[in-house]
Design a protein around this motif. Sequence first.
Motif, PDB file in Angstrom:
ATOM      1  N   SER A 123       1.557  -0.251  -5.180  1.00 34.19           N
ATOM      2  CA  SER A 123       2.715   0.270  -4.454  1.00 34.19           C
ATOM      3  C   SER A 123       2.904  -0.598  -3.220  1.00 34.19           C
ATOM      4  O   SER A 123       2.020  -0.642  -2.354  1.00 34.19           O
ATOM      5  CB  SER A 123       2.488   1.727  -4.033  1.00 34.19           C
ATOM      6  OG  SER A 123       3.418   2.113  -3.037  1.00 34.19           O
ATOM      7  N   SER A 124       4.020  -1.293  -3.136  1.00 37.63           N
ATOM      8  CA  SER A 124       4.250  -2.173  -1.985  1.00 37.63           C
ATOM      9  C   SER A 124       4.260  -1.381  -0.684  1.00 37.63           C
ATOM     10  O   SER A 124       3.832  -1.881   0.364  1.00 37.63           O
ATOM     11  CB  SER A 124       5.565  -2.936  -2.151  1.00 37.63           C
ATOM     12  OG  SER A 124       6.657  -2.040  -2.280  1.00 37.63           O
ATOM     13  N   ILE A 125       4.719  -0.139  -0.740  1.00 37.36           N
ATOM     14  CA  ILE A 125       4.795   0.692   0.464  1.00 37.36           C
ATOM     15  C   ILE A 125       3.395   0.990   1.001  1.00 37.36           C
ATOM     16  O   ILE A 125       3.096   0.771   2.181  1.00 37.36           O
ATOM     17  CB  ILE A 125       5.544   2.000   0.163  1.00 37.36           C
ATOM     18  CG1 ILE A 125       6.974   1.696  -0.290  1.00 37.36           C
ATOM     19  CG2 ILE A 125       5.554   2.919   1.382  1.00 37.36           C
ATOM     20  CD1 ILE A 125       7.685   2.877  -0.921  1.00 37.36           C
ATOM     21  N   LEU A 126       2.515   1.477   0.128  1.00 37.04           N
ATOM     22  CA  LEU A 126       1.165   1.828   0.572  1.00 37.04           C
ATOM     23  C   LEU A 126       0.324   0.590   0.879  1.00 37.04           C
ATOM     24  O   LEU A 126      -0.468   0.587   1.826  1.00 37.04           O
ATOM     25  CB  LEU A 126       0.474   2.686  -0.482  1.00 37.04           C
ATOM     26  CG  LEU A 126       0.965   4.132  -0.568  1.00 37.04           C
ATOM     27  CD1 LEU A 126       0.230   4.878  -1.676  1.00 37.04           C
ATOM     28  CD2 LEU A 126       0.779   4.856   0.760  1.00 37.04           C
ATOM     29  N   LEU A 127       0.483  -0.467   0.089  1.00 37.71           N
ATOM     30  CA  LEU A 127      -0.276  -1.686   0.355  1.00 37.71           C
ATOM     31  C   LEU A 127       0.119  -2.284   1.706  1.00 37.71           C
ATOM     32  O   LEU A 127      -0.730  -2.768   2.458  1.00 37.71           O
ATOM     33  CB  LEU A 127      -0.054  -2.701  -0.768  1.00 37.71           C
ATOM     34  CG  LEU A 127      -0.665  -2.326  -2.125  1.00 37.71           C
ATOM     35  CD1 LEU A 127      -0.211  -3.309  -3.196  1.00 37.71           C
ATOM     36  CD2 LEU A 127      -2.185  -2.290  -2.046  1.00 37.71           C
ATOM     37  N   ALA A 128       1.420  -2.249   2.013  1.00 35.47           N
ATOM     38  CA  ALA A 128       1.880  -2.751   3.311  1.00 35.47           C
ATOM     39  C   ALA A 128       1.304  -1.908   4.443  1.00 35.47           C
ATOM     40  O   ALA A 128       0.834  -2.438   5.460  1.00 35.47           O
ATOM     41  CB  ALA A 128       3.406  -2.740   3.363  1.00 35.47           C
ATOM     42  N   LEU A 129       1.326  -0.588   4.279  1.00 35.87           N
ATOM     43  CA  LEU A 129       0.772   0.303   5.300  1.00 35.87           C
ATOM     44  C   LEU A 129      -0.718   0.038   5.493  1.00 35.87           C
ATOM     45  O   LEU A 129      -1.205  -0.053   6.627  1.00 35.87           O
ATOM     46  CB  LEU A 129       1.004   1.757   4.893  1.00 35.87           C
ATOM     47  CG  LEU A 129       0.385   2.826   5.800  1.00 35.87           C
ATOM     48  CD1 LEU A 129       0.980   2.754   7.198  1.00 35.87           C
ATOM     49  CD2 LEU A 129       0.594   4.217   5.200  1.00 35.87           C
ATOM     50  N   MET A 130      -1.445  -0.103   4.394  1.00 31.62           N
ATOM     51  CA  MET A 130      -2.885  -0.352   4.467  1.00 31.62           C
ATOM     52  C   MET A 130      -3.204  -1.606   5.270  1.00 31.62           C
ATOM     53  O   MET A 130      -4.176  -1.646   6.030  1.00 31.62           O
ATOM     54  CB  MET A 130      -3.457  -0.501   3.050  1.00 31.62           C
ATOM     55  CG  MET A 130      -3.506   0.784   2.255  1.00 31.62           C
ATOM     56  SD  MET A 130      -3.771   0.474   0.485  1.00 31.62           S
ATOM     57  CE  MET A 130      -5.350  -0.372   0.509  1.00 31.62           C
ATOM     58  N   ALA A 131      -2.385  -2.640   5.088  1.00 35.05           N
ATOM     59  CA  ALA A 131      -2.672  -3.941   5.705  1.00 35.05           C
ATOM     60  C   ALA A 131      -2.018  -4.122   7.070  1.00 35.05           C
ATOM     61  O   ALA A 131      -2.218  -5.149   7.716  1.00 35.05           O
ATOM     62  CB  ALA A 131      -2.220  -5.063   4.772  1.00 35.05           C
ATOM     63  N   SER A 132      -1.240  -3.135   7.513  1.00 39.97           N
ATOM     64  CA  SER A 132      -0.451  -3.313   8.735  1.00 39.97           C
ATOM     65  C   SER A 132      -1.231  -3.075  10.022  1.00 39.97           C
ATOM     66  O   SER A 132      -0.886  -3.612  11.075  1.00 39.97           O
ATOM     67  CB  SER A 132       0.759  -2.372   8.714  1.00 39.97           C
ATOM     68  OG  SER A 132       0.343  -1.014   8.857  1.00 39.97           O
ATOM     69  N   GLY A 133      -2.256  -2.239   9.952  1.00 37.60           N
ATOM     70  CA  GLY A 133      -2.976  -1.879  11.167  1.00 37.60           C
ATOM     71  C   GLY A 133      -2.292  -0.786  11.961  1.00 37.60           C
ATOM     72  O   GLY A 133      -2.755  -0.412  13.045  1.00 37.60           O
ATOM     73  N   THR A 134      -1.195  -0.246  11.439  1.00 37.73           N
ATOM     74  CA  THR A 134      -0.508   0.861  12.101  1.00 37.73           C
ATOM     75  C   THR A 134      -1.072   2.186  11.587  1.00 37.73           C
ATOM     76  O   THR A 134      -1.877   2.212  10.662  1.00 37.73           O
ATOM     77  CB  THR A 134       1.008   0.803  11.848  1.00 37.73           C
ATOM     78  OG1 THR A 134       1.246   0.840  10.429  1.00 37.73           O
ATOM     79  CG2 THR A 134       1.599  -0.482  12.415  1.00 37.73           C
ATOM     80  N   SER A 135      -0.633   3.285  12.178  1.00 37.24           N
ATOM     81  CA  SER A 135      -1.210   4.589  11.856  1.00 37.24           C
ATOM     82  C   SER A 135      -1.003   4.978  10.397  1.00 37.24           C
ATOM     83  O   SER A 135       0.120   4.994   9.893  1.00 37.24           O
ATOM     84  CB  SER A 135      -0.590   5.675  12.739  1.00 37.24           C
ATOM     85  OG  SER A 135      -1.057   6.957  12.342  1.00 37.24           O
ATOM     86  N   GLY A 136      -2.109   5.308   9.734  1.00 37.64           N
ATOM     87  CA  GLY A 136      -2.039   5.841   8.383  1.00 37.64           C
ATOM     88  C   GLY A 136      -2.217   7.346   8.370  1.00 37.64           C
ATOM     89  O   GLY A 136      -2.191   7.975   7.316  1.00 37.64           O
ATOM     90  N   GLN A 137      -2.394   7.930   9.565  1.00 38.06           N
ATOM     91  CA  GLN A 137      -2.522   9.383   9.685  1.00 38.06           C
ATOM     92  C   GLN A 137      -1.160  10.060   9.670  1.00 38.06           C
ATOM     93  O   GLN A 137      -1.003  11.154   9.135  1.00 38.06           O
ATOM     94  CB  GLN A 137      -3.249   9.734  10.989  1.00 38.06           C
ATOM     95  CG  GLN A 137      -4.707   9.329  11.024  1.00 38.06           C
ATOM     96  CD  GLN A 137      -5.578  10.207  10.139  1.00 38.06           C
ATOM     97  OE1 GLN A 137      -5.173  11.285   9.721  1.00 38.06           O
ATOM     98  NE2 GLN A 137      -6.773   9.736   9.836  1.00 38.06           N
TER      99      GLN A 137
END
Length: 234
Positions: A123-137
């Motif tokens: 999933s490009s959305i979740l993979l981008a979030l995982m690698a972004s360093g921004t809040s995943g909470q």
Amino acid sequence: MNEPGIAIYMIPTILAEDTQERVIGPQIREAISRLDVFFVENVRTARRFISSLKLGKVIDNLTFIELTKDTPESITWEALKNLRQDAGIISEAGCPGVADPGAAAVQIAHQLGLKVVPLVGPSSILLALMASGTSGQSFAFHGYLPIDKALRKKAIQTLERDARQKQQTQIFMETPFRNNQLLEAVLETCMPDTLVCIACNVTAADEMIKTRTVKSWKANLPDLHKKPTIFIIG
């Protein structure tokens, strides 16, 4: 009426060409090998995807039912209601049902009492979030922002405000040929110290995922034209 126990399998597909060996796991391959009916956003690319997995299936013997954002709900309802065997839903890219017309079919499947089985995949959305360093909470996905310049600027201002005040990551995207215009709008609108992640060509050989301040991006603009990209404000 459906046969009892019929299941709908949510089948992820590749995000980038020639990546199936790396990103399509055995669970997906096993499901596809058992299924003969598929709800797909694009018949041609779905046929090519299944063929690329080399599962020994005769593609011409499979049934493909088109499922796009313009497919009338009544058509999807009838197709699902008349199923006599398990079926799969395949997105054009990534995970079906997430920023994808497959969500409408899943809603109908639940109403009909069908079992819905999500499979693990890219999933490009979740993979981008995982690698972004921004809040995943705490995060929100907004899909496409308005094309109108004034409305788009207002939307970006709202996203930046929510990111700062709520400590909530803001995720959005654009049609690839308008990526550069969206990036320019983000950099013109946001404050210099706002963090922006650009996740481009996720899972491809030339994948680029970087998080920088607006000020830093302005000094080194990437060319995102016609490259699938996820944008994040954090």
